[in-house]
Design an enzyme around this catalytic site. Sequence first.
Site, PDB file in Angstrom:
ATOM      1  N   SER A   1     -57.010   3.777  26.466  1.00  0.00           N
ATOM      2  CA  SER A   1     -58.327   3.812  26.783  1.00  0.00           C
ATOM      3  C   SER A   1     -58.904   4.687  28.328  1.00  0.00           C
ATOM      4  O   SER A   1     -58.337   5.741  28.124  1.00  0.00           O
ATOM      5  CB  SER A   1     -58.877   2.425  26.983  1.00  0.00           C
TER       6      SER A   1
ATOM      7  N   HIS B   1     -58.555   1.822  19.928  1.00  0.00           N
ATOM      8  CA  HIS B   1     -59.372   0.258  20.211  1.00  0.00           C
ATOM      9  C   HIS B   1     -59.542  -0.296  18.676  1.00  0.00           C
ATOM     10  O   HIS B   1     -60.650  -0.311  18.266  1.00  0.00           O
ATOM     11  CB  HIS B   1     -60.648   0.751  20.706  1.00  0.00           C
TER      12      HIS B   1
ATOM     13  N   GLU C   1     -59.327   9.289  20.063  1.00  0.00           N
ATOM     14  CA  GLU C   1     -59.910   8.087  19.356  1.00  0.00           C
ATOM     15  C   GLU C   1     -61.028   7.907  20.870  1.00  0.00           C
ATOM     16  O   GLU C   1     -61.041   8.408  21.737  1.00  0.00           O
ATOM     17  CB  GLU C   1     -58.908   6.836  19.374  1.00  0.00           C
TER      18      GLU C   1
END
Length: 310
Positions: free
Chosen positions: A119, A280, A215
């Site tokens: 992330s 995620h 992502e």
Amino acid sequence: MSGTEPLRRPARLAPGARVAVVAPSGPVPEERLRAGLDVLRGWDLDPVVAPHALDRHDEFGYLAGSDADRAADLQSAWCDPDVDAVLCARGGYGAQRMVDLLDWPAMRAAGPKVFVGFSDITALHEAFAVRLGLVTLHGPMAAGIDFVKSARAQDHLRSTLFTPETVRTLHSDGTALVPGRARGVTLGGCLSLLSAGLGTSHARPSARGGLLCLEDVGEETYRLDRCLTQLLRTGWLDGVRGLLLGSWARCEPYHGVRAMLADRLGGLGVPVAEQFGFGHCEDALTVPFGVAAELDADAGTLTLDEPALS
């Protein structure tokens, strides 16, 4: 540095290894951190929590303490000769604010060790590649809800850390968005963070020669489009060998995201594999960055030339 060169692999972990847990970005829920530490202790690791890991910024509630304290925690953990790995507690936002405060020559002199996160930690994956030349692990974080509640995520990270030769092939849950096979060096992370890092001294100037993993979470399709278009317009994607697409959790319905991804990436003329199970999402896989590998989009496999850790 482009995405072409394989990076130096840190040593795998052994039972009893000391691992430091740091919070370079957002505030960490104490209860989830305790649960994550219990998992690590169950692996016969010795986790130590950085001094400011549970801090809250006085003014900005989205930060885990001050930039200086977050940077000091990471640098101290990395430069501690008794620490074998540095695990991030969670993402959120804030790594970009502290990455320039790190003493990169001192961290380079400390030698290689394992680094894990995803992330917002994408900014640090890029910096560790550019500044330290090290393989890093895009994987679940110690206080992440998807980690503490997912046996698959735990097992895959544990295998990567202790017996990386057993997880040299990763399997997709989806199909080929663009068919074909390609070889390159893995890199990537969260799309919006890669876009935000363009032009900075801690990010690669290009994904040329790489197998790019992408992502994101909680973004509207037009925002994802904007990030990809920025990467395309700057030429950052020129020469990329292939793409692996992970999760798009809490984004708009996947059929719309998928159509946009096909539109933006299909013209690159390289294989694109989707739904690769990293990011995620529940049961997220751990993907090493900086390792030479082969992508078979038709079979939905990524096969590493050598284990993620030495």
